[in-house]
Design a protein around this motif. Structure first.
Motif, PDB file in Angstrom:
ATOM      1  N   ALA A  65     -29.387  -6.118 -33.970  1.00 35.35           N
ATOM      2  CA  ALA A  65     -28.060  -6.571 -33.528  1.00 35.35           C
ATOM      3  C   ALA A  65     -27.516  -7.523 -34.588  1.00 35.35           C
ATOM      4  O   ALA A  65     -28.272  -8.302 -35.164  1.00 35.35           O
ATOM      5  N   ASP A  66     -26.213  -7.452 -34.849  1.00 32.30           N
ATOM      6  CA  ASP A  66     -25.589  -8.427 -35.745  1.00 32.30           C
ATOM      7  C   ASP A  66     -25.069  -9.593 -34.908  1.00 32.30           C
ATOM      8  O   ASP A  66     -24.714  -9.434 -33.739  1.00 32.30           O
ATOM      9  N   ILE A  67     -25.042 -10.801 -35.488  1.00 36.35           N
ATOM     10  CA  ILE A  67     -24.779 -11.999 -34.673  1.00 36.35           C
ATOM     11  C   ILE A  67     -23.581 -12.816 -35.155  1.00 36.35           C
ATOM     12  O   ILE A  67     -23.238 -13.820 -34.535  1.00 36.35           O
ATOM     13  N   ALA A  89     -14.511 -11.222 -32.836  1.00 35.78           N
ATOM     14  CA  ALA A  89     -13.516 -10.157 -32.688  1.00 35.78           C
ATOM     15  C   ALA A  89     -14.100  -8.791 -33.024  1.00 35.78           C
ATOM     16  O   ALA A  89     -13.385  -7.807 -33.116  1.00 35.78           O
ATOM     17  N   CYS A  90     -15.440  -8.734 -33.223  1.00 33.49           N
ATOM     18  CA  CYS A  90     -16.075  -7.442 -33.526  1.00 33.49           C
ATOM     19  C   CYS A  90     -17.152  -7.117 -32.494  1.00 33.49           C
ATOM     20  O   CYS A  90     -17.843  -6.128 -32.600  1.00 33.49           O
ATOM     21  N   GLY A  91     -17.288  -8.008 -31.506  1.00 33.63           N
ATOM     22  CA  GLY A  91     -18.227  -7.728 -30.413  1.00 33.63           C
ATOM     23  C   GLY A  91     -19.678  -8.005 -30.730  1.00 33.63           C
ATOM     24  O   GLY A  91     -20.567  -7.580 -29.991  1.00 33.63           O
ATOM     25  N   HIS A  92     -19.953  -8.758 -31.812  1.00 36.42           N
ATOM     26  CA  HIS A  92     -21.353  -9.043 -32.134  1.00 36.42           C
ATOM     27  C   HIS A  92     -21.988  -9.947 -31.073  1.00 36.42           C
ATOM     28  O   HIS A  92     -23.212  -9.951 -30.916  1.00 36.42           O
ATOM     29  N   ASP A  93     -21.133 -10.686 -30.330  1.00 33.11           N
ATOM     30  CA  ASP A  93     -21.639 -11.454 -29.180  1.00 33.11           C
ATOM     31  C   ASP A  93     -22.227 -10.500 -28.142  1.00 33.11           C
ATOM     32  O   ASP A  93     -23.288 -10.764 -27.562  1.00 33.11           O
ATOM     33  N   ALA A 148     -24.515 -12.481 -40.823  1.00 38.47           N
ATOM     34  CA  ALA A 148     -23.656 -12.142 -41.969  1.00 38.47           C
ATOM     35  C   ALA A 148     -23.433 -10.654 -42.186  1.00 38.47           C
ATOM     36  O   ALA A 148     -23.512 -10.176 -43.302  1.00 38.47           O
ATOM     37  N   GLU A 149     -23.134  -9.927 -41.104  1.00 42.31           N
ATOM     38  CA  GLU A 149     -22.789  -8.506 -41.304  1.00 42.31           C
ATOM     39  C   GLU A 149     -21.401  -8.361 -41.894  1.00 42.31           C
ATOM     40  O   GLU A 149     -21.161  -7.493 -42.717  1.00 42.31           O
ATOM     41  N   GLU A 150     -20.470  -9.225 -41.455  1.00 40.49           N
ATOM     42  CA  GLU A 150     -19.059  -8.996 -41.789  1.00 40.49           C
ATOM     43  C   GLU A 150     -18.792  -9.034 -43.290  1.00 40.49           C
ATOM     44  O   GLU A 150     -17.963  -8.289 -43.770  1.00 40.49           O
ATOM     45  N   HIS A 151     -19.486  -9.920 -44.027  1.00 43.68           N
ATOM     46  CA  HIS A 151     -19.274  -9.843 -45.474  1.00 43.68           C
ATOM     47  C   HIS A 151     -20.381  -9.080 -46.174  1.00 43.68           C
ATOM     48  O   HIS A 151     -20.504  -9.123 -47.400  1.00 43.68           O
ATOM     49  N   LEU A 153     -26.584  -0.441 -33.352  1.00 40.67           N
ATOM     50  CA  LEU A 153     -25.628  -0.033 -32.308  1.00 40.67           C
ATOM     51  C   LEU A 153     -24.371  -0.890 -32.453  1.00 40.67           C
ATOM     52  O   LEU A 153     -24.468  -2.112 -32.599  1.00 40.67           O
ATOM     53  N   HIS A 154     -23.189  -0.241 -32.414  1.00 37.92           N
ATOM     54  CA  HIS A 154     -21.924  -0.994 -32.478  1.00 37.92           C
ATOM     55  C   HIS A 154     -20.957  -0.483 -31.427  1.00 37.92           C
ATOM     56  O   HIS A 154     -20.807   0.724 -31.247  1.00 37.92           O
ATOM     57  N   ASN A 155     -20.302  -1.420 -30.749  1.00 40.23           N
ATOM     58  CA  ASN A 155     -19.303  -1.024 -29.754  1.00 40.23           C
ATOM     59  C   ASN A 155     -18.065  -0.432 -30.425  1.00 40.23           C
ATOM     60  O   ASN A 155     -17.739  -0.784 -31.557  1.00 40.23           O
TER      61      ASN A 155
HETATM   62 ZN   LIG Z   1     -18.976  -5.371 -36.228  1.00 36.60          ZN
END
Ligand SMILES: [Zn+2]
Ligand SMILES: [Zn+2]
Length: 387
Positions: A73-75, A98-102, A131-134, A158-160
């Protein structure tokens, strides 16, 4: 398939909203990591903190098998000012989930809790990646020995997706997300008076030709059945309204699925820019950086993931051959090191919740899909590591 009890779902929803209220950018996820670790402590699950900066790996072992899989999971969050009126909206100015990593973090923690009461044979490594976003977090964890210290035969992400209906999972057995490369083309001529172009070497006309010619790469060089995008996005000069510039800088972004296509784009881009500069007596400086690798699923693991998803959500709710997307995801780096599968989970509820686009200031993860994500992870572990 164990479904979440009402109490468990209530607790996970509250936890998701706690994460939502404290969004943190890549490698700054300190409060977020604290909350993940407190939750793991409450469950009595061992973990190691500080892998690749703010990353965490938790481990569950059952039975005697040496087989092992990783669930990731990304955080991290985004530099966006939240524009919702949610009671649990961001308390960090200019930061937003805003990307649902929560939600991804919460679903993985929910899966750990569910797996404590489930039989499987082997080891599951739960990867909480910063640090997935960058695009730097997966590499940072790998450089910190992720796969050596926590051996895994395969890895899953997994990504929403807000444009996919809740209750559905989509994946495919090949490239699913694009690679992102960035480039800078600097053209140096000789500036001068706008009224006396013959006493200059105008980089503007050269740069304009470069921008147009670069479009022949996708149109004339890349196999039409292999996707690619070349976008020039910035055009900067040191000229003025009556001054022919000395230097023009073109910046841009390219996307592709296959490494050989990324290579081809770089080579053609350099040759086109160099050729035009040579023809007009200008100097070229060229840099090409690979920011995100493409995310390419391996067929066997994608088939296993599709079976797990069908058993969790029903066969009619799984698209096992969904078209790829050109957006990028740094999980692709992990899939270069291990086989595995990245999947999308529907976020859009029938009531319209969860349907706002990712990276939009009005987005919110749909808590109603937490049981879907948990059921998928649990099913995947049961299929990959059968008791
Ligand atoms: Zn994302
Ligand atoms: Zn994102």
């Amino acid at each position: 398939m164990p479904s979440l009890s009402h109490d468990a779902l209530t607790a996970l929803t509250a936890l998701r909203r706690q994460f939502h209220a404290i969004p943190e950018m890549g490698f700054e996820e300190v409060k977020t990591s604290d909350l993940i670790c407190r939750t793991l402590d409450d469950m009595g699950v061992p973990y190691v903190r500080g892998i690749g900066g703010t990353g965490i790996v938790a481990t569950l072992r059952k039975g005697t098998s040496t087989r092992s899989i990783g669930l990731r999971a990304d955080i991290d969050a985004l530099p966006i000012r939240e524009a919702t009126n949610l009671p649990y909206r961001s308390t960090h100015e200019g930061r937003m989930h805003a990307c649902g990593h929560d939600g991804h973090t919460t679903m993985l923690l929910g899966a750990i809790r569910a797996l404590l009461g489930t039989d499987f044979d082997g080891t599951v490594q739960f990867i909480f990646q910063p640090a997935e976003e960058h695009g730097k977090g997966a590499i940072a964890m790998m450089q910190d020995g992720l796969f050596d210290r926590f051996p895994m035969d395969a890895v899953y992400g997994l990504h929403n997706m807000p444009w996919l209906d809740a209750g559905k999972i989509a994946l495919n057995p090949g490239p699913i997300m694009g690679a992102e490369d960035n480039f800078v083309i600097r053209i140096r001529g000789q500036g001068g008076h706008a009224a006396m172009p013959h006493r200059t070497r105008d980089p503007m006309t050269i740069a304009a030709s470069v921008v147009c010619e670069l479009q022949t790469i996708v149109a004339r060089n890349v196999d039409p059945l292999q996707g690619a995008v070349v976008s020039c996005t910035e055009f900067l000069t040191d000229g003025a309204v009556n001054v022919i510039p000395t230097e023009v800088t073109i910046k841009g972004d390219t996307r592709s699925f296959l490494p050989e296509v990324s290579q081809l784009i770089e080579e053609r881009m350099h040759r086109i820019a160099k050729g035009l500069c040579d023809a007009h007596g200008a100097e070229l400086e060229f840099t090409y950086d690979r920011v995100f690798p493409s995310t390419v699923n391996s067929p066997a693991e994608a088939a296993l993931a599709a079976t797990a998803a069908a058993s969790a959500l029903g066969a009619g709710n799984v698209a096992a051959d969904t078209p790829p997307m050109m957006a990028s995801e740094d999980f692709g780096a992990m899939l270069r090191a291990r086989p595995g599968c990245y999947a999308f989970i529907g976020n859009r509820g029938a009531d319209g919740r969860g349907g706002i686009m990712l990276h939009n200031a009005g987005y919110d993860f749909n808590d109603a899909i937490i049981p879907d994500g948990v059921a998928y992870w649990v099913s995947l572990v049961e299929k990959a590591l059968p008791a």
